[in-house]
Design a protein around this motif. Structure first.
Motif, PDB file in Angstrom:
ATOM      1  N   ARG A  15     147.626 -59.951  81.393  1.00 16.67           N
ATOM      2  CA  ARG A  15     149.022 -60.373  81.580  1.00 16.67           C
ATOM      3  C   ARG A  15     149.964 -59.169  81.529  1.00 16.67           C
ATOM      4  O   ARG A  15     149.936 -58.382  80.580  1.00 16.67           O
ATOM      5  CB  ARG A  15     149.406 -61.397  80.493  1.00 16.67           C
ATOM      6  CG  ARG A  15     148.751 -62.747  80.715  1.00 16.67           C
ATOM      7  CD  ARG A  15     149.150 -63.717  79.643  1.00 16.67           C
ATOM      8  NE  ARG A  15     148.603 -63.369  78.342  1.00 16.67           N
ATOM      9  CZ  ARG A  15     148.992 -63.928  77.195  1.00 16.67           C
ATOM     10  NH1 ARG A  15     149.935 -64.841  77.185  1.00 16.67           N
ATOM     11  NH2 ARG A  15     148.432 -63.578  76.053  1.00 16.67           N
ATOM     12  N   ASN A  43     142.144 -56.630  85.149  1.00 20.03           N
ATOM     13  CA  ASN A  43     141.222 -57.753  85.020  1.00 20.03           C
ATOM     14  C   ASN A  43     139.867 -57.172  84.626  1.00 20.03           C
ATOM     15  O   ASN A  43     139.128 -56.665  85.461  1.00 20.03           O
ATOM     16  CB  ASN A  43     141.125 -58.507  86.346  1.00 20.03           C
ATOM     17  CG  ASN A  43     140.257 -59.738  86.220  1.00 20.03           C
ATOM     18  OD1 ASN A  43     139.455 -59.846  85.290  1.00 20.03           O
ATOM     19  ND2 ASN A  43     140.411 -60.666  87.136  1.00 20.03           N
ATOM     20  N   GLU A  62     144.276 -55.779  79.182  1.00 15.75           N
ATOM     21  CA  GLU A  62     144.993 -57.053  79.136  1.00 15.75           C
ATOM     22  C   GLU A  62     145.440 -57.422  80.547  1.00 15.75           C
ATOM     23  O   GLU A  62     145.994 -56.613  81.261  1.00 15.75           O
ATOM     24  CB  GLU A  62     146.179 -56.926  78.174  1.00 15.75           C
ATOM     25  CG  GLU A  62     147.096 -58.107  78.102  1.00 15.75           C
ATOM     26  CD  GLU A  62     146.413 -59.451  77.880  1.00 15.75           C
ATOM     27  OE1 GLU A  62     145.624 -59.597  76.941  1.00 15.75           O
ATOM     28  OE2 GLU A  62     146.655 -60.375  78.700  1.00 15.75           O
ATOM     29  N   LEU A 122     137.930 -60.628  71.081  1.00 14.62           N
ATOM     30  CA  LEU A 122     138.471 -61.396  69.958  1.00 14.62           C
ATOM     31  C   LEU A 122     139.239 -62.608  70.484  1.00 14.62           C
ATOM     32  O   LEU A 122     140.207 -62.455  71.243  1.00 14.62           O
ATOM     33  CB  LEU A 122     139.388 -60.485  69.119  1.00 14.62           C
ATOM     34  CG  LEU A 122     138.694 -59.675  68.002  1.00 14.62           C
ATOM     35  CD1 LEU A 122     137.398 -59.034  68.420  1.00 14.62           C
ATOM     36  CD2 LEU A 122     139.624 -58.661  67.394  1.00 14.62           C
ATOM     37  N   THR A 170     144.192 -59.606  64.634  1.00 10.71           N
ATOM     38  CA  THR A 170     144.932 -59.943  65.858  1.00 10.71           C
ATOM     39  C   THR A 170     145.873 -61.118  65.628  1.00 10.71           C
ATOM     40  O   THR A 170     145.728 -61.889  64.677  1.00 10.71           O
ATOM     41  CB  THR A 170     143.982 -60.303  67.027  1.00 10.71           C
ATOM     42  OG1 THR A 170     143.291 -61.499  66.691  1.00 10.71           O
ATOM     43  CG2 THR A 170     143.035 -59.181  67.349  1.00 10.71           C
ATOM     44  N   GLY A 200     140.844 -58.110  76.623  1.00 12.09           N
ATOM     45  CA  GLY A 200     141.784 -59.217  76.420  1.00 12.09           C
ATOM     46  C   GLY A 200     142.510 -58.991  75.099  1.00 12.09           C
ATOM     47  O   GLY A 200     142.523 -59.847  74.223  1.00 12.09           O
TER      48      GLY A 200
HETATM   49  N1  SAM Z   1     142.368 -60.756  71.534  1.00 17.62           N
HETATM   50  C1  SAM Z   1     143.734 -61.194  71.325  1.00 17.62           C
HETATM   51  C2  SAM Z   1     143.902 -61.817  69.964  1.00 17.62           C
HETATM   52  O1  SAM Z   1     142.872 -62.079  69.307  1.00 17.62           O
HETATM   53  O2  SAM Z   1     145.052 -62.053  69.554  1.00 17.62           O
HETATM   54  C3  SAM Z   1     144.185 -62.162  72.427  1.00 17.62           C
HETATM   55  C4  SAM Z   1     143.472 -63.475  72.517  1.00 17.62           C
HETATM   56  S1  SAM Z   1     144.096 -64.507  73.848  1.00 17.62           S
HETATM   57  C5  SAM Z   1     143.547 -66.082  73.434  1.00 17.62           C
HETATM   58  C6  SAM Z   1     143.069 -64.019  75.224  1.00 17.62           C
HETATM   59  C7  SAM Z   1     143.676 -62.837  75.975  1.00 17.62           C
HETATM   60  O3  SAM Z   1     142.762 -62.407  76.995  1.00 17.62           O
HETATM   61  C8  SAM Z   1     144.966 -63.187  76.689  1.00 17.62           C
HETATM   62  O4  SAM Z   1     145.961 -62.270  76.315  1.00 17.62           O
HETATM   63  C9  SAM Z   1     144.620 -63.084  78.169  1.00 17.62           C
HETATM   64  O5  SAM Z   1     145.709 -62.672  78.964  1.00 17.62           O
HETATM   65  C10 SAM Z   1     143.504 -62.058  78.144  1.00 17.62           C
HETATM   66  N2  SAM Z   1     142.594 -62.130  79.297  1.00 17.62           N
HETATM   67  C11 SAM Z   1     142.045 -63.246  79.826  1.00 17.62           C
HETATM   68  N3  SAM Z   1     141.253 -62.928  80.871  1.00 17.62           N
HETATM   69  C12 SAM Z   1     141.298 -61.582  80.995  1.00 17.62           C
HETATM   70  C13 SAM Z   1     140.703 -60.663  81.901  1.00 17.62           C
HETATM   71  N4  SAM Z   1     139.899 -61.087  82.875  1.00 17.62           N
HETATM   72  N5  SAM Z   1     140.980 -59.348  81.757  1.00 17.62           N
HETATM   73  C14 SAM Z   1     141.801 -58.922  80.768  1.00 17.62           C
HETATM   74  N6  SAM Z   1     142.394 -59.744  79.884  1.00 17.62           N
HETATM   75  C15 SAM Z   1     142.153 -61.053  79.993  1.00 17.62           C
END
Ligand code: SAM
Length: 228
Positions: free
Chosen positions: A71, A102, A69, A122, A200, A46
């Motif tokens: 998205r 995912n 990621e 994170l 981040t 993520g």
């Molecule tokens: N780690 C980054 C930071 O600290 O800035 C992003 C934090 S953000 C709140 C959570 C991220 O996890 C989002 O970009 C979301 O798209 C991604 N995410 C959520 N579920 C996920 C999954 N199953 N697989 C990959 N990414 C995922």
């Protein structure tokens, strides 16, 4: 939905040479060579906009790292960000890359058993409601998968600004037989820990708003290791 991105059937099915052309050449002609090539060692799950990868890259210039990621637009942004950094800093940022996937479903499709030495979570999404806890990226079930892809001695880093989620992640890690909490002195000496709250985009937002953070850093242990 998942049908919009490719899903490798196994780690050998991923062409990592396109991600790290300076480190890996395409070895399609000689698959035996694969064993001699460097492998990805760090995964940022993520990864959002990729701030952690960008900070880690010069600290571990010979270590391959990947962000995962979900998205599409965000993963495309990270891809472009890395290409731009490579173009303006020749020879640098060649060790970082990103995939759109995912991670809760497909982690073992990307990594072999014991391949990773560090895995990062994170500021994951909190999924506050109890019925949504199963959607949290740290759970007892998913820790089985993280233990599978981490080498013994490997480290899992988690941080959040949501106290309840921080307690949950600690609870899951403490309850899992293949993870053991790392001593506070060791955590303080780890240069990577200093980046968790600040590297981040989400961490920087929390810091700007004066928010508190809660981290949990645990080691992957062998089943027979005594738990201290
Ligand atoms: N780690 C980054 C930071 O600290 O800035 C992003 C934090 S953000 C709140 C959570 C991220 O996890 C989002 O970009 C979301 O798209 C991604 N995410 C959520 N579920 C996920 C999954 N199953 N697989 C990959 N990414 C995922």
């Amino acid at each position: 939905s998942d049908s919009h991105f490719p899903i490798p059937i196994s780690p050998a099915d991923v062409d990592y040479s396109s991600h790290y052309p300076h480190f890996l050449h395409s070895s399609k002609n000689d698959p035996d060579e694969d064993d001699l090539l460097p492998k990805i060692r760090f995964a940022d799950i993520g990864c959002g906009f990729g701030g952690l990868l960008v900070k880690l890259s010069p600290l571990f210039p010979d270590t391959l790292m990947i962000g995962m990621e979900l998205r599409d637009k965000v993963s495309e942004y990270v891809k472009e960000r890395i290409l731009a950094l490579r173009a303006s800093n020749p020879g640098q940022y060649e060790n970082i890359s990103v995939v759109r996937t995912n991670s809760m479903k497909y982690l073992p499709n990307y990594f072999c058993k014991g391949q990773l030495s560090k895995i990062f979570f994170l500021f994951p999404d909190p999924h506050f409601k109890e019925k949504n806890h199963r959607r949290r990226v740290i759970s007892l079930q998913l820790l089985d998968e993280y233990a599978y892809v981490l080498e013994v001695g490997g480290i899992i880093y988690t941080i959040t600004d949501v106290e309840e989620l921080g307690d949950w992640m600690k609870f899951c890690l403490n309850s899992h037989p293949l993870f053991s909490a790392i001593l506070e002195e060791e955590i303080e000496a780890d240069p990577v820990v200093k980046l968790l709250a600040s590297a981040t985009e989400e961490g920087q937002k929390v810091a700007r708003n004066g928010g508190q953070t809660f981290y949990a850093v645990f080691r992957r242990i062998a089943p027979e290791d005594p738990i201290i």
